[in-house]
Design a protein around this motif. Structure first.
Motif, PDB file in Angstrom:
ATOM      1  N   THR A 151      -3.657  40.608 -15.729  1.00  0.00           N
ATOM      2  CA  THR A 151      -2.797  40.547 -16.565  1.00  0.00           C
ATOM      3  C   THR A 151      -1.863  41.628 -16.483  1.00  0.00           C
ATOM      4  OG1 THR A 151      -4.689  39.898 -18.028  1.00  0.00           O
ATOM      5  CG2 THR A 151      -2.795  40.874 -19.028  1.00  0.00           C
ATOM      6  N   LEU A 152      -2.209  42.688 -16.043  1.00  0.00           N
ATOM      7  CA  LEU A 152      -1.424  43.727 -15.832  1.00  0.00           C
ATOM      8  C   LEU A 152      -0.063  43.524 -14.716  1.00  0.00           C
ATOM      9  CD1 LEU A 152      -0.157  46.810 -16.561  1.00  0.00           C
ATOM     10  CD2 LEU A 152      -2.064  47.465 -14.887  1.00  0.00           C
ATOM     11  N   LEU A 153      -0.825  43.089 -13.730  1.00  0.00           N
ATOM     12  CA  LEU A 153       0.140  42.756 -12.551  1.00  0.00           C
ATOM     13  C   LEU A 153       1.085  41.517 -12.862  1.00  0.00           C
ATOM     14  CD1 LEU A 153      -2.196  42.983  -9.480  1.00  0.00           C
ATOM     15  CD2 LEU A 153      -0.104  44.584  -9.912  1.00  0.00           C
ATOM     16  N   LYS A 154       0.704  40.599 -13.688  1.00  0.00           N
ATOM     17  CA  LYS A 154       1.629  39.519 -14.135  1.00  0.00           C
ATOM     18  C   LYS A 154       2.631  39.845 -15.006  1.00  0.00           C
ATOM     19  CE  LYS A 154       1.453  34.808 -15.685  1.00  0.00           C
ATOM     20  NZ  LYS A 154       0.612  33.593 -15.995  1.00  0.00           N
ATOM     21  N   ARG A 155       2.257  40.842 -15.918  1.00  0.00           N
ATOM     22  CA  ARG A 155       3.041  41.202 -16.797  1.00  0.00           C
ATOM     23  C   ARG A 155       4.357  42.031 -16.273  1.00  0.00           C
ATOM     24  NH1 ARG A 155      -0.089  43.331 -20.229  1.00  0.00           N
ATOM     25  NH2 ARG A 155      -0.041  45.416 -19.748  1.00  0.00           N
ATOM     26  N   GLU A 156       3.865  42.852 -15.258  1.00  0.00           N
ATOM     27  CA  GLU A 156       4.915  43.796 -14.669  1.00  0.00           C
ATOM     28  C   GLU A 156       5.761  42.703 -13.996  1.00  0.00           C
ATOM     29  OE1 GLU A 156       2.108  47.706 -13.776  1.00  0.00           O
ATOM     30  OE2 GLU A 156       2.074  46.364 -12.272  1.00  0.00           O
ATOM     31  N   GLY A 157       5.119  41.792 -13.172  1.00  0.00           N
ATOM     32  CA  GLY A 157       5.915  40.762 -12.383  1.00  0.00           C
ATOM     33  C   GLY A 157       7.218  40.227 -13.317  1.00  0.00           C
ATOM     34  N   ASN A 158       6.525  39.661 -14.467  1.00  0.00           N
ATOM     35  CA  ASN A 158       7.545  39.148 -15.269  1.00  0.00           C
ATOM     36  C   ASN A 158       8.611  40.161 -15.831  1.00  0.00           C
ATOM     37  OD1 ASN A 158       5.784  36.922 -15.282  1.00  0.00           O
ATOM     38  ND2 ASN A 158       4.896  37.219 -17.189  1.00  0.00           N
ATOM     39  N   ASP A 159       8.222  41.322 -16.146  1.00  0.00           N
ATOM     40  CA  ASP A 159       9.453  42.406 -16.586  1.00  0.00           C
ATOM     41  C   ASP A 159      10.384  42.617 -15.330  1.00  0.00           C
ATOM     42  OD1 ASP A 159       8.101  42.383 -19.185  1.00  0.00           O
ATOM     43  OD2 ASP A 159       6.880  44.184 -18.522  1.00  0.00           O
ATOM     44  N   LEU A 160       9.795  42.667 -14.015  1.00  0.00           N
ATOM     45  CA  LEU A 160      10.789  42.691 -13.112  1.00  0.00           C
ATOM     46  C   LEU A 160      11.719  41.617 -12.621  1.00  0.00           C
ATOM     47  CD1 LEU A 160       8.298  44.366 -10.502  1.00  0.00           C
ATOM     48  CD2 LEU A 160      10.036  45.573 -11.601  1.00  0.00           C
ATOM     49  N   VAL A 161      11.270  40.517 -13.226  1.00  0.00           N
ATOM     50  CA  VAL A 161      12.212  39.360 -12.976  1.00  0.00           C
ATOM     51  C   VAL A 161      13.339  39.513 -14.018  1.00  0.00           C
ATOM     52  CG1 VAL A 161      12.243  36.830 -13.387  1.00  0.00           C
ATOM     53  CG2 VAL A 161      10.313  37.775 -11.872  1.00  0.00           C
ATOM     54  N   LYS A 162      12.980  39.661 -15.251  1.00  0.00           N
ATOM     55  CA  LYS A 162      13.803  39.877 -16.213  1.00  0.00           C
ATOM     56  C   LYS A 162      14.914  40.882 -15.838  1.00  0.00           C
ATOM     57  CE  LYS A 162      10.546  38.761 -19.711  1.00  0.00           C
ATOM     58  NZ  LYS A 162       9.913  39.304 -21.117  1.00  0.00           N
ATOM     59  N   THR A 163      14.579  41.911 -15.150  1.00  0.00           N
ATOM     60  CA  THR A 163      15.448  43.076 -14.929  1.00  0.00           C
ATOM     61  C   THR A 163      16.432  42.529 -13.155  1.00  0.00           C
ATOM     62  OG1 THR A 163      13.979  44.283 -13.649  1.00  0.00           O
ATOM     63  CG2 THR A 163      14.433  44.563 -16.231  1.00  0.00           C
ATOM     64  N   GLY A 164      16.122  41.354 -12.898  1.00  0.00           N
ATOM     65  CA  GLY A 164      16.416  41.225 -11.451  1.00  0.00           C
ATOM     66  C   GLY A 164      15.955  41.759 -10.328  1.00  0.00           C
ATOM     67  N   GLN A 165      14.837  42.345 -10.407  1.00  0.00           N
ATOM     68  CA  GLN A 165      13.989  42.895  -9.393  1.00  0.00           C
ATOM     69  C   GLN A 165      13.084  42.117  -8.605  1.00  0.00           C
ATOM     70  OE1 GLN A 165      12.839  47.387 -10.297  1.00  0.00           O
ATOM     71  NE2 GLN A 165      13.553  46.435 -12.214  1.00  0.00           N
ATOM     72  N   TYR A 166      13.763  41.089  -7.770  1.00  0.00           N
ATOM     73  CA  TYR A 166      12.955  39.956  -7.204  1.00  0.00           C
ATOM     74  C   TYR A 166      12.052  40.318  -6.309  1.00  0.00           C
ATOM     75  CZ  TYR A 166      16.347  37.657 -10.138  1.00  0.00           C
ATOM     76  OH  TYR A 166      17.037  37.260 -11.286  1.00  0.00           O
ATOM     77  N   GLN A 167      12.260  41.081  -5.411  1.00  0.00           N
ATOM     78  CA  GLN A 167      11.617  41.558  -4.340  1.00  0.00           C
ATOM     79  C   GLN A 167      10.197  42.050  -4.905  1.00  0.00           C
ATOM     80  OE1 GLN A 167      11.379  40.800  -0.881  1.00  0.00           O
ATOM     81  NE2 GLN A 167       9.507  41.667  -0.749  1.00  0.00           N
ATOM     82  N   GLU A 168      10.308  43.120  -5.827  1.00  0.00           N
ATOM     83  CA  GLU A 168       9.338  43.856  -6.313  1.00  0.00           C
ATOM     84  C   GLU A 168       8.210  42.940  -7.217  1.00  0.00           C
ATOM     85  OE1 GLU A 168      12.437  44.757  -6.372  1.00  0.00           O
ATOM     86  OE2 GLU A 168      12.505  46.757  -5.596  1.00  0.00           O
ATOM     87  N   ALA A 169       9.137  42.024  -8.117  1.00  0.00           N
ATOM     88  CA  ALA A 169       8.440  41.021  -8.805  1.00  0.00           C
ATOM     89  C   ALA A 169       7.417  39.978  -7.754  1.00  0.00           C
ATOM     90  CB  ALA A 169       9.382  40.170  -9.529  1.00  0.00           C
ATOM     91  N   LEU A 170       8.046  39.538  -6.683  1.00  0.00           N
ATOM     92  CA  LEU A 170       7.423  38.954  -5.885  1.00  0.00           C
ATOM     93  C   LEU A 170       5.950  39.518  -5.186  1.00  0.00           C
ATOM     94  CD1 LEU A 170       9.064  36.809  -2.756  1.00  0.00           C
ATOM     95  CD2 LEU A 170       7.043  38.336  -2.232  1.00  0.00           C
ATOM     96  N   GLU A 171       6.121  40.807  -5.107  1.00  0.00           N
ATOM     97  CA  GLU A 171       4.888  41.514  -4.731  1.00  0.00           C
ATOM     98  C   GLU A 171       3.669  41.647  -5.630  1.00  0.00           C
ATOM     99  OE1 GLU A 171       6.568  45.429  -3.387  1.00  0.00           O
ATOM    100  OE2 GLU A 171       7.659  44.818  -1.576  1.00  0.00           O
TER     101      GLU A 171
END
Length: 394
Positions: free
Chosen positions: A266-286
């Motif tokens: 749950t934590l990782l998915k939420r972090e990924g979603n937040d990173l997508v919103k800020t345009g940090q796609y490589q970090e979100a992908l990880e």
């Protein structure tokens, strides 16, 4: 019996088996609040012997009536520490009755065994501790809290730091809202075995209640918590565990691991979603990739990761993730739409058009799909025209 006391190594034998069973209620039995009294019964004719004692003509005794199917009574002959055979049999009857929810009848059997030990002069603290603890469990189930605590105290006098009497006394005190006394017993249990989940849960629960009740200085109002000797702790660790306990611990470990994985996921998915919103796609992908190591069958992770791959112009990998999502959910609109964008990036406009039409067939109101289909259709037309223009005429 799952809820009764495990047998520690017996410390003595004494008073061998007697040919006749002691009558219930003739010893020092406590007939306090809620106890189930059973009048002295006349002996019925006895015909068969098992485990050194006569088998009574009753359903519990296991003697089958003529024409009835055979009843398995092998549990009656199970070993019971240093108890003589006729008392071991009565105790085993109690265990079976408790297992089947007949707490009042089980209480009577444990009382008979306790009284029988007194009359026979049996000096076996381990066995008596178990009998008192088992009878305490019956009292607790029947709501007779006073007698439950009394029997737990007797059990602990016989064998200090015995886990089950401590746990049952703690539960009894908690039910009477004697939270400080219950807390002390729960903490004592955890010194012996940190894996007792009921004690862990209760300590957390009671701590919150005492903080609300007494404020920051709540510990100052607690009775003294005894320090369990290291020898007792070591003896408990060295004690072989039963198959039932081992199974319960394994199940609890599995549940704990599943909870940890769920929390991490749950934590990782939420972090990924937040990173997508800020345009940090490589970090979100990880983040999404790490989520997939925890839950590889989570469809949304593949469609979420596909977004990142599309933004990073990694169209072939985005298509693969959408393929994976559609294998799990063949009608997933997001997977069709994002695969269409991957096909578009790979300049496969015909496949992109086909996927966009699938989206609109599933939901005609998806405006983005309509607009993208117009764009892709134009690109397909232009591609065909370019291909025709470059084809040499024969």
């Amino acid at each position: 019996m799952g809820n009764t006391q495990d047998k520690p190594p017996g410390s003595g034998g004494g008073g061998g088996g007697r040919s006749q069973q002691t009558t219930a209620g003739s010893g020092t039995r406590n007939r306090g609040e809620g106890s189930v009294g059973k009048p002295q019964a006349q002996r019925a004719p006895e015909k068969r012997f098992t485990n050194g004692t006569r088998r009574e003509n009753s359903t519990v005794g296991g003697q089958e009536e003529q024409g009835s199917p055979a009843v398995d009574t092998s549990y009656l002959d199970a070993p019971a520490g240093a108890l003589p055979p006729h008392l071991a049999r009565i105790k085993n009857e109690g265990n079976n009755l408790f297992k089947h929810g007949q707490f009042g009848d089980a209480l009577e059997k444990y009382t008979q065994s306790i009284d029988g030990c007194a009359e026979a002069g049996i000096d076996s603290p381990g066995d008596l501790c178990i009998l008192y603890s088992n009878r305490a469990a019956c009292y607790l189930k029947n709501g007779n809290i006073t007698n439950c605590i009394q029997d737990c105290n007797k059990a602990l006098e016989l064998q200090p730091y015995s886990l089950k009497p401590l746990l049952r006394r703690a539960m009894a005190n908690e039910s009477l809202e004697r939270y400080r006394m219950a807390y002390v017993d729960y903490k004592t249990i955890l010194q012996i075995d940190t894996g007792v989940q009921a004690a862990n849960d209760s300590v957390h629960r009671i701590t919150k209640m005492l903080i609300e009740q007494d404020g920051p200085g709540w510990r100052e109002n607690l009775p003294e918590i005894p320090v369990v000797p290291l020898s007792v702790q070591q003896q408990h660790r060295d004690k072989p565990i039963s198959a039932e306990v081992a199974q319960a611990r394994a199940a609890r470990a599995t549940q704990d691991e599943a909870r940890r994985k769920d929390a991490r996921f749950t934590l990782l998915k939420r972090e990924g979603n937040d990173l997508v919103k800020t345009g940090q796609y490589q970090e979100a992908l990880e983040k999404y990739s790490e989520c997939l190591t925890l839950k590889p069958d989570e469809c949304s992770l593949y469609t979420n990761r596909a977004i990142c791959l599309l933004k990073l112009s990694r169209f072939a990998e985005a298509k693969q993730d959408c393929d994976s999502a559609l294998q799990m959910e063949p009608s997933n609109k997001k997977a069709f739409y994002r695969r269409a964008l991957a096909h578009k990036g790979l300049q496969d406009y015909l496949s992109a058009s086909s996927d966009l039409q699938e989206v609109l067939q599933l939901d005609p109101k998806v405006r983005e799909a309509e607009q993208e289909l117009e764009v892709v259709t134009g690109m397909l037309r232009q591609s065909l025209m370019d291909s025709t223009a470059h084809t040499p005429r024969v």
